[in-house]
Scaffold this motif. Structure first.
Motif, PDB file in Angstrom:
ATOM      1  N   PRO A 111       0.894  -1.209  -0.145  1.00 25.43           N
ATOM      2  CA  PRO A 111      -0.176   0.040   0.008  1.00 25.43           C
ATOM      3  C   PRO A 111       0.822   1.143   0.031  1.00 25.43           C
ATOM      4  N   GLU A 112       1.972   1.275   0.675  1.00 26.86           N
ATOM      5  CA  GLU A 112       2.830   2.545   0.730  1.00 26.86           C
ATOM      6  C   GLU A 112       3.372   2.727  -0.803  1.00 26.86           C
ATOM      7  N   ASP A 113       3.824   1.915  -1.202  1.00 27.95           N
ATOM      8  CA  ASP A 113       4.274   2.112  -2.613  1.00 27.95           C
ATOM      9  C   ASP A 113       3.332   2.719  -3.568  1.00 27.95           C
ATOM     10  N   VAL A 114       2.184   1.964  -3.539  1.00 35.01           N
ATOM     11  CA  VAL A 114       0.994   2.588  -4.509  1.00 35.01           C
ATOM     12  C   VAL A 114       0.756   3.864  -4.176  1.00 35.01           C
ATOM     13  N   ALA A 115       0.381   4.277  -2.852  1.00 36.35           N
ATOM     14  CA  ALA A 115       0.023   5.519  -2.414  1.00 36.35           C
ATOM     15  C   ALA A 115       1.283   6.572  -2.688  1.00 36.35           C
ATOM     16  N   ASN A 116       2.472   6.196  -2.630  1.00 31.30           N
ATOM     17  CA  ASN A 116       3.647   7.119  -3.034  1.00 31.30           C
ATOM     18  C   ASN A 116       3.585   7.388  -4.406  1.00 31.30           C
ATOM     19  N   HIS A 117       3.435   6.310  -5.025  1.00 31.39           N
ATOM     20  CA  HIS A 117       3.551   6.523  -6.517  1.00 31.39           C
ATOM     21  C   HIS A 117       2.394   7.411  -7.002  1.00 31.39           C
ATOM     22  N   LEU A 118       1.197   7.256  -6.593  1.00 31.39           N
ATOM     23  CA  LEU A 118       0.062   8.113  -7.002  1.00 31.39           C
ATOM     24  C   LEU A 118       0.608   9.535  -6.562  1.00 31.39           C
ATOM     25  N   THR A 119       1.000   9.779  -5.189  1.00 32.93           N
ATOM     26  CA  THR A 119       1.329  11.153  -5.031  1.00 32.93           C
ATOM     27  C   THR A 119       2.237  11.797  -5.784  1.00 32.93           C
ATOM     28  N   ALA A 120       3.270  11.077  -6.197  1.00 42.87           N
ATOM     29  CA  ALA A 120       4.455  11.564  -6.976  1.00 42.87           C
ATOM     30  C   ALA A 120       3.879  11.941  -8.348  1.00 42.87           C
ATOM     31  N   PHE A 121       2.897  10.899  -8.922  1.00 46.67           N
ATOM     32  CA  PHE A 121       2.560  11.227 -10.185  1.00 46.67           C
ATOM     33  C   PHE A 121       1.532  12.331 -10.245  1.00 46.67           C
ATOM     34  N   HIS A 122       0.861  12.507  -9.299  1.00 48.78           N
ATOM     35  CA  HIS A 122      -0.233  13.672  -9.284  1.00 48.78           C
ATOM     36  C   HIS A 122       0.406  14.953  -8.972  1.00 48.78           C
ATOM     37  N   LYS A 129      -9.699  -3.863   1.932  1.00 45.17           N
ATOM     38  CA  LYS A 129      -8.669  -3.361   3.047  1.00 45.17           C
ATOM     39  C   LYS A 129      -7.313  -2.594   2.528  1.00 45.17           C
ATOM     40  N   LYS A 130      -6.948  -3.162   1.416  1.00 50.59           N
ATOM     41  CA  LYS A 130      -5.519  -2.504   1.083  1.00 50.59           C
ATOM     42  C   LYS A 130      -5.968  -1.221   0.541  1.00 50.59           C
ATOM     43  N   LEU A 131      -7.239  -1.031  -0.380  1.00 46.36           N
ATOM     44  CA  LEU A 131      -7.522   0.151  -0.858  1.00 46.36           C
ATOM     45  C   LEU A 131      -7.840   1.245   0.223  1.00 46.36           C
ATOM     46  N   ILE A 132      -8.538   0.876   1.186  1.00 43.17           N
ATOM     47  CA  ILE A 132      -8.610   1.899   2.339  1.00 43.17           C
ATOM     48  C   ILE A 132      -7.360   2.347   3.173  1.00 43.17           C
ATOM     49  N   LYS A 133      -6.488   1.187   3.003  1.00 41.44           N
ATOM     50  CA  LYS A 133      -5.029   1.599   3.631  1.00 41.44           C
ATOM     51  C   LYS A 133      -4.344   2.720   2.652  1.00 41.44           C
ATOM     52  N   ILE A 134      -4.577   2.399   1.599  1.00 41.72           N
ATOM     53  CA  ILE A 134      -3.639   3.339   0.568  1.00 41.72           C
ATOM     54  C   ILE A 134      -4.433   4.901   0.490  1.00 41.72           C
ATOM     55  N   ALA A 135      -5.614   4.834   0.799  1.00 41.84           N
ATOM     56  CA  ALA A 135      -6.340   6.170   1.006  1.00 41.84           C
ATOM     57  C   ALA A 135      -5.947   6.840   2.300  1.00 41.84           C
ATOM     58  N   ALA A 136      -5.699   5.980   3.200  1.00 44.22           N
ATOM     59  CA  ALA A 136      -5.244   6.513   4.424  1.00 44.22           C
ATOM     60  C   ALA A 136      -3.850   7.281   4.415  1.00 44.22           C
ATOM     61  N   ILE A 137      -2.983   6.321   3.637  1.00 46.14           N
ATOM     62  CA  ILE A 137      -1.305   7.045   3.430  1.00 46.14           C
ATOM     63  C   ILE A 137      -1.358   8.211   2.496  1.00 46.14           C
ATOM     64  N   CYS A 138      -2.381   8.141   1.493  1.00 41.46           N
ATOM     65  CA  CYS A 138      -2.244   9.361   0.457  1.00 41.46           C
ATOM     66  C   CYS A 138      -2.877  10.605   1.506  1.00 41.46           C
ATOM     67  N   LYS A 139      -3.642  10.679   2.305  1.00 38.94           N
ATOM     68  CA  LYS A 139      -4.290  11.529   3.132  1.00 38.94           C
ATOM     69  C   LYS A 139      -2.865  11.899   4.114  1.00 38.94           C
ATOM     70  N   GLN A 140      -2.178  10.839   4.387  1.00 37.19           N
ATOM     71  CA  GLN A 140      -1.135  11.363   5.291  1.00 37.19           C
ATOM     72  C   GLN A 140      -0.126  12.096   4.447  1.00 37.19           C
ATOM     73  N   ASN A 141       0.032  11.656   3.123  1.00 39.30           N
ATOM     74  CA  ASN A 141       1.014  12.459   2.287  1.00 39.30           C
ATOM     75  C   ASN A 141       0.647  13.831   1.786  1.00 39.30           C
ATOM     76  N   GLN A 142      -0.668  14.124   2.226  1.00 37.61           N
ATOM     77  CA  GLN A 142      -1.390  15.433   2.080  1.00 37.61           C
ATOM     78  C   GLN A 142      -1.847  15.455   0.212  1.00 37.61           C
ATOM     79  N   ASP A 143      -1.992  14.269  -0.107  1.00 38.51           N
ATOM     80  CA  ASP A 143      -2.532  14.264  -1.612  1.00 38.51           C
ATOM     81  C   ASP A 143      -4.063  14.014  -1.494  1.00 38.51           C
ATOM     82  N   MET A 144      -4.708  14.931  -1.221  1.00 35.75           N
ATOM     83  CA  MET A 144      -6.228  14.858  -0.977  1.00 35.75           C
ATOM     84  C   MET A 144      -6.824  14.625  -2.454  1.00 35.75           C
ATOM     85  N   LEU A 145      -6.262  14.703  -3.488  1.00 33.11           N
ATOM     86  CA  LEU A 145      -6.884  14.388  -4.972  1.00 33.11           C
ATOM     87  C   LEU A 145      -7.101  12.767  -4.937  1.00 33.11           C
ATOM     88  N   SER A 146      -5.726  12.131  -4.611  1.00 31.21           N
ATOM     89  CA  SER A 146      -5.905  10.670  -4.481  1.00 31.21           C
ATOM     90  C   SER A 146      -6.850  10.052  -3.585  1.00 31.21           C
TER      91      SER A 146
END
Length: 411
Positions: A214-225, A286-303
């Motif tokens: 989940p951390e890898d997916v969330a971080n890639h989403l944040t970097a790309f966006h 469960k994994k997608l909810i965790k990805i959303a939580a990490i995106c919020k932590q990354n301050q990527d509110m779009l993802s």
């Protein structure tokens, strides 16, 4: 005289710094600014006190590379492909760069038999220009055109919905849906058009999301966006609201980010629905909810918003057995996410959370556009022949928040 010249220089420097990404499109603006620049350079020897400002002006003019109609054409530049018109693996590896109307891209235009031609075209090209390129590639004869077999350009969605584009329409590439493609056909074959086979026959399979952390997916989403968000010029927000459907050439980067938001929403739902095993589907939820939580932590509110909206889709909400297998901790977490994205009281909860965040952050861009549209349509731009300055100040203040969000680089 020195004070007046310094004031003019200050205005010109601010203007160039703000609009340097758009001035390359405007021939008339480029000509006026270059004439003014030459006049300023003539005064260099008379006003040594202005040396610092003139050096900065010289650097800005070189950076902008202003376009003037009577100048020799610039050398051919490297084509910057629009990421959504290439294979996904190519798009992820490309560096994000800002697009302008004069930029050239590659795009596939399909035929009724699902063969295709790849054309090179300007981002701002009209339907007529695109058809001319397709005709040239196909070596379509003038005799066929004269007989009434002329080609038309059609947008075809994966659902089978299709629409004929008018020859005068421009910037077609940025207005396509996330599962839409361009087709060239004659009017006789229009009714026989069907979506591409890979969009109709979806085969359930074991995708990479099941093996990714989940951390890898969330971080890639944040970097790309972040790269997409960073490419948007502040003026694109204003142009999108003021010009609506007419200003697509100036809002290409904003359109891409909005399109990306829709893609993430559909991706979330598609991944869950393609997962046939109940236990595996519950684990993916469960994994997608965790990805959303990490995106919020990354301050990527779009993802974050895109994933939560995707999970709130009716097709996902009805998976009762899947939601029942979800651990209580994640059920409570998702309820909190639903409260955060609740539109009640003009997204009050989300706005309070966003106000506490410090840059860099990626906001939920559609909400910024909603606020700008409300400001624009809620009051007139001209009142009794005079400019409504208060309205423009409110719009400018809203757009400045975008500058604040990007005031620090993303680590």
């Amino acid at each position: 005289g020195l004070r007046r010249k310094r004031a003019v220089l200050a205005v010109l420097l601010h203007f160039l710094d703000t609009y340097k990404g758009l001035l390359q499109e405007e021939e008339s603006a480029g000509k006026v600014i270059k004439e003014l620049y030459l006049l300023i350079m003539k005064d260099t020897s008379l006003y040594h006190e202005l040396e610092d400002e003139i050096i900065k002006l010289h650097q800005l003019v070189e950076t902008v590379e202003l376009k003037v109609a009577d100048e020799t054409p610039p050398p051919n530049k490297q084509v910057k492909p629009l990421f959504r018109h290439f294979r996904r693996i190519d798009s992820c590896l490309q560096t994000r760069v800002a697009f302008r109307g004069s930029d050239e891209i590659f795009c596939r235009v399909y035929m009724p038999d699902h063969s295709y031609v790849t054309i090179r075209s300007r981002l701002s090209a009209s339907v007529q220009d695109i058809l001319a390129s397709v005709t040239e590639k196909l070596q379509y004869s003038e005799e066929q055109s004269a007989r009434g077999d002329a080609l038309i350009l059609v947008t075809m969605a994966s659902s089978g919905e299709k629409a004929v584009l008018q020859p005068s329409e421009e910037c077609v590439f940025t207005t396509l849906g996330i599962n839409s493609h361009l087709f060239a056909c004659t009017r006789d074959t229009f009714d026989s058009l069907v979506p591409l086979p890979e969009e109709i026959q979806v085969v359930p399979g074991d995708t990479e999301i099941h093996r990714a952390e989940p951390e890898d997916v969330a971080n890639h989403l944040t970097a790309f966006h972040w790269e997409l968000f960073r490419c948007i010029h502040e003026v694109e927000f204003v142009d999108y609201v003021f010009h609506g459907e007419r200003g697509r050439r100036e809002t290409a980067n904003l359109e891409l980010l909005l399109q990306r938001c829709s893609e993430v929403q559909h991706w979330v739902g598609t991944e869950l629905l393609l997962c046939e095993a109940l236990g595996k589907r519950a684990h993916l939820l469960k994994k997608l909810i965790k990805i959303a939580a990490i995106c919020k932590q990354n301050q990527d509110m779009l993802s974050f918003y895109a994933i939560v909206i995707g999970l709130n889709n009716a097709a996902i909400s009805r998976l009762r057995l899947t939601w029942e297998k979800l651990p209580g901790k994640f059920k409570n977490l998702f309820r909190k996410f639903e409260n955060l994205t609740d539109p009640c009281r003009n997204h009050k909860t989300y706005r309070e959370v966003l106000a506490k965040m410090k840059p860099p952050l990626i906001p939920f861009v559609p909400l910024i556009l909603k606020d700008l549209t409300f400001l624009h349509e809620g009051s007139k731009t001209l009142l009794d022949g005079l400019v409504n300055v208060e309205k423009l100040h409110c719009i400018a203040e809203k757009v400045r928040t975008v500058r604040k969000y990007r005031s620090r680089p993303l680590c």
